[in-house]
Design a protein around this motif. Sequence first.
Motif, PDB file in Angstrom:
ATOM      1  N   ALA A   1       0.819  -1.222   0.000  1.00 29.58           N
ATOM      2  CA  ALA A   1       0.000   0.000   0.000  1.00 29.58           C
ATOM      3  C   ALA A   1       0.845   1.261   0.000  1.00 29.58           C
ATOM      4  O   ALA A   1       0.355   2.334  -0.345  1.00 29.58           O
ATOM      5  N   CYS A   2       2.092   1.159   0.385  1.00 28.63           N
ATOM      6  CA  CYS A   2       2.904   2.377   0.543  1.00 28.63           C
ATOM      7  C   CYS A   2       3.262   2.963  -0.823  1.00 28.63           C
ATOM      8  O   CYS A   2       3.931   2.326  -1.622  1.00 28.63           O
ATOM      9  N   PRO A   3       2.818   4.182  -1.076  1.00 26.35           N
ATOM     10  CA  PRO A   3       3.086   4.779  -2.388  1.00 26.35           C
ATOM     11  C   PRO A   3       4.552   5.189  -2.571  1.00 26.35           C
ATOM     12  O   PRO A   3       4.946   5.563  -3.666  1.00 26.35           O
TER      13      PRO A   3
ATOM     14  N   ASP B   1      11.449   9.601   4.146  1.00 26.38           N
ATOM     15  CA  ASP B   1      10.731   9.729   2.875  1.00 26.38           C
ATOM     16  C   ASP B   1       9.218   9.567   3.024  1.00 26.38           C
ATOM     17  O   ASP B   1       8.471   9.846   2.094  1.00 26.38           O
ATOM     18  N   CYS B   2       8.789   9.083   4.166  1.00 31.20           N
ATOM     19  CA  CYS B   2       7.352   8.859   4.380  1.00 31.20           C
ATOM     20  C   CYS B   2       6.588  10.160   4.201  1.00 31.20           C
ATOM     21  O   CYS B   2       6.956  11.184   4.752  1.00 31.20           O
ATOM     22  N   ILE B   3       5.522  10.130   3.425  1.00 31.56           N
ATOM     23  CA  ILE B   3       4.719  11.332   3.193  1.00 31.56           C
ATOM     24  C   ILE B   3       3.510  11.395   4.133  1.00 31.56           C
ATOM     25  O   ILE B   3       2.641  12.240   3.983  1.00 31.56           O
ATOM     26  N   GLU B   4       3.459  10.472   5.078  1.00 33.91           N
ATOM     27  CA  GLU B   4       2.415  10.458   6.111  1.00 33.91           C
ATOM     28  C   GLU B   4       1.011  10.370   5.523  1.00 33.91           C
ATOM     29  O   GLU B   4       0.069  10.972   6.011  1.00 33.91           O
ATOM     30  N   CYS B   5       0.886   9.605   4.465  1.00 32.97           N
ATOM     31  CA  CYS B   5      -0.416   9.482   3.808  1.00 32.97           C
ATOM     32  C   CYS B   5      -1.356   8.583   4.609  1.00 32.97           C
ATOM     33  O   CYS B   5      -2.566   8.630   4.428  1.00 32.97           O
ATOM     34  N   GLY B   6      -0.795   7.723   5.459  1.00 34.50           N
ATOM     35  CA  GLY B   6      -1.628   6.881   6.308  1.00 34.50           C
ATOM     36  C   GLY B   6      -2.141   5.610   5.650  1.00 34.50           C
ATOM     37  O   GLY B   6      -2.880   4.853   6.265  1.00 34.50           O
ATOM     38  N   SER B   7      -1.748   5.356   4.409  1.00 35.99           N
ATOM     39  CA  SER B   7      -2.238   4.158   3.724  1.00 35.99           C
ATOM     40  C   SER B   7      -1.885   2.886   4.489  1.00 35.99           C
ATOM     41  O   SER B   7      -2.663   1.937   4.526  1.00 35.99           O
ATOM     42  N   CYS B   8      -0.692   2.876   5.084  1.00 31.51           N
ATOM     43  CA  CYS B   8      -0.239   1.667   5.788  1.00 31.51           C
ATOM     44  C   CYS B   8      -1.126   1.374   6.992  1.00 31.51           C
ATOM     45  O   CYS B   8      -1.622   0.260   7.153  1.00 31.51           O
ATOM     46  N   SER B   9      -1.333   2.375   7.842  1.00 35.28           N
ATOM     47  CA  SER B   9      -2.174   2.148   9.020  1.00 35.28           C
ATOM     48  C   SER B   9      -3.604   1.823   8.604  1.00 35.28           C
ATOM     49  O   SER B   9      -4.282   1.018   9.238  1.00 35.28           O
TER      50      SER B   9
HETATM   51  S1  SF4 Z   1       2.244   6.806   5.793  1.00 38.47           S
HETATM   52 FE1  SF4 Z   1       2.740   4.663   5.499  1.00 38.47          FE
HETATM   53  S2  SF4 Z   1       2.040   4.234   3.446  1.00 38.47           S
HETATM   54 FE2  SF4 Z   1       2.149   6.463   3.584  1.00 38.47          FE
HETATM   55  S3  SF4 Z   1       4.216   6.977   2.888  1.00 38.47           S
HETATM   56 FE3  SF4 Z   1       4.355   6.722   5.075  1.00 38.47          FE
HETATM   57  S4  SF4 Z   1       4.961   4.606   5.345  1.00 38.47           S
HETATM   58 FE4  SF4 Z   1       4.209   4.788   3.272  1.00 38.47          FE
END
Ligand code: SF4
Lengths: 333, 445
Positions: B379-381, B408-416
């Motif tokens: 899921a991590c973009p 590098d994480c963009i904090e999109c939250g897809s993982c959680s």
């Molecule tokens: S929030 Fe999770 S899915 Fe989104 S960029 Fe960061 S690690 Fe990847």
Amino acid sequence: MSQTLIVSGSPHAKSDLTVRSIMWGVVIALLPVFAVSAYVFGVRAIIAVLVTSAACVVTEYIVQRFFLKQKPTVDDGSAVVTGMLLAFNVSVAVPLWQLVVGSIVAIAVAKMAFGGIGTNPFNPALIGRAFMTVSFPVHMNTWVVPRESLLSLGVDRATGATPLGYIADAAARGEPLSTVAAELPGYSQMFLGTIGGSMGEISALAVLIGGAYMLYRKLISWETPVVFLGTLAAGTGIFWIIDPTAYADPLFHVLAGGAMLGAWFMATDMTTSPMSRNGKIVFAAGCGLITAVIRLFGGFPEGVTYAILLMNAFVPLIDNKFRPRRFGKGVAS
Amino acid sequence: MAVVKTFPMGGVHPPENKFTADSAIQILDPPDEVAILLGQHIGAPAEAVVQKGDTVKVGTLIGEGKAFISANVHSSVSGTVKRVDEALDAAGFRKPAVVISVEGDEWEERIDRSPELVTEINTPAEEIVQRIKAAGIVGMGGAAFPTNVKYMVPEGKQVDTLVINGVECEPYLTADHRLMLEHTDEVLIGVEVLRRALQVERAVIGIELNKSDAIEIMSKHAERFPHIEVYGLKVQYPQGAEKQLIKAILDREVPGGKLPLDVGCVVNNVGTALAAYHEIQKNRPLIDRVVTVTGSSLSKRGNFQVRIGTPFSHAIEAAGGMPGDVAKVIAGGPMMGKAVPDLNVSVTKGTSGILLLNKREAQREETVACIRCSKCVSACPIGLEPYLLEKLARMEYWEQSDEHDVLDCIECGSCSYICPSNRPLLDYIKLGKVKVHEMRRASAG
Ligand code: SF4
Ligand code: SF4
């Protein structure tokens, strides 16, 4: 207006996906396999599956409750998956007490001793099967005639071997395959499952239906079974092209024995397979290759169990070497 | 619209819940009192240029952004400055603010309040950039980065495309959607203003296919703008993230630690384009914005044009009042928004939505063991390994976190969002980012 508000980090949304939905999804995917084994081997097969599933669940409960003093999590369905797979991996001729022993080994030793769900390096059902093969070689290698004595509770009727057993015997005697050709079932029988073998390994069709369901539910990724079976076909195919009288053709290898069940249900086990897509491909290729090598040159007729277990051992290494491609790296932009 | 594009790596499909997609923007009357934060943007807070007792009009400058990365702040109401001290920000911290009690609704004279569309753009590029800064325009998609800074392209960097974000990939939010439908020409002229400011030949607008009406009307009206192209994008979260949007439309990847500038683009939101239109064509600085006020149990949810500094409670009142079952109030959308501690928090330039979640929706399920399902990885973009980053953060292995690109994480939250074990992956990843930054600073200094 004085409601206390919850403050927590983002995201504030969660998908419906749970461990429970995943594991029970796999159980559903196993139902066609279950149905075929009941159809081909009768009441005994049903009893065997119920016994292993129950034994796995009870073992997990007891270990969690009394040994690890945790809140039991057997409702997550993972022990049921292990139980069903264990039964599907053995002959219907195996006595119930041996099934119980295998289940206990699978759960207590292969899963809980490592810390329970998510932490076991090896596929528990396959450890159970490997343990039983070593401990109970006689029953583990007794194969029952399909579609006979469906209502019998005991096991009395035994035939010679499975399709893979026939060709291994021929190879051991140094005879060409044609000597056993009459004993080998046709491809349509192998596809549908009216052949001798482990309870869940007989019908490629049933496995495919379950596999399609898992793909649809995104419980597995297609790469694993396709690469596993593809590598197996390629590996065995080379030898078949060289000498078709001594070696069975690749389609036979894909349909025979535990290849289908292993590729779709065992190599895809989440906990014991790699995390990245490339890692999964390497892992599946390794499984296919080792299966081919064992079948072609090994002492056992079947190699899927050991191939997967061996590759399980490489998972940490694979995870370390094959990471997902980081966005923005490794491309010209 | 011709081509359907998307970003190829990672992403999730949360339920859209765009309840307010058909609700026309309603103008919300100013409240009795506004608290306008001086630091609503990324960068240094503005310095107050008014004092207690001063009278202000709508559009009067009240805070000056002096630092390179900062933004001016204007009064969104007319009235008297009650105090210049502090107010709650979305995170619940007390931050410098100007509190104004509202009297009447008088606007600065220079502001053109007529509904007439001003099509002709007569402002030269440098002046546009200066006035964007003067008008206090910041990224309206949520990040609130001062817009003018993006248009000051450093020596040696080549920019060829302006990317306009009409994706609005956050569930629930429909503010940008409504802007594109109801203010199509203003948005397009705004895009043209920004394109000229950037001095590039090409501006591309990305809109997801769940807003087909917006794609249609924007494409149609864009025919009159030879430099603007509209792209329909396959619905996928987080397509509205800068890097994913650039990848989707232009197939360029911004590496970790780099900016869109490094691949020749600047990205701005459709709301920002509208703000640019307002300032350059109508002399109207950034004093309000469209906010989606929504939630499953809110009776009159909708899209509201809200003055900056309006307390959340006032907007919620207008949307039917606080339902009894609300357990969480979010500034922004459910994926990246912030849960606010208090309804006195005020709307800022970056507030795209006010989302009310009831107990069931707000509840986090019990965390169980990671089953290595690899869903977070796929899921991590950005191609990170969230399960691993969580583990490293729990063990406080900051060096390894750094090696595995936690920054590098963009904090999109897809993982959680996707994790079947309900692991608080992003919570730990955010912690990891803070610690790695600290570690780097310590070793640098
Ligand atoms: S929030 Fe999770 S899915 Fe989104 S960029 Fe960061 S690690 Fe990847
Ligand atoms: S999604 Fe959750 S359970 Fe699956 S691998 Fe990631 S952390 Fe583990």
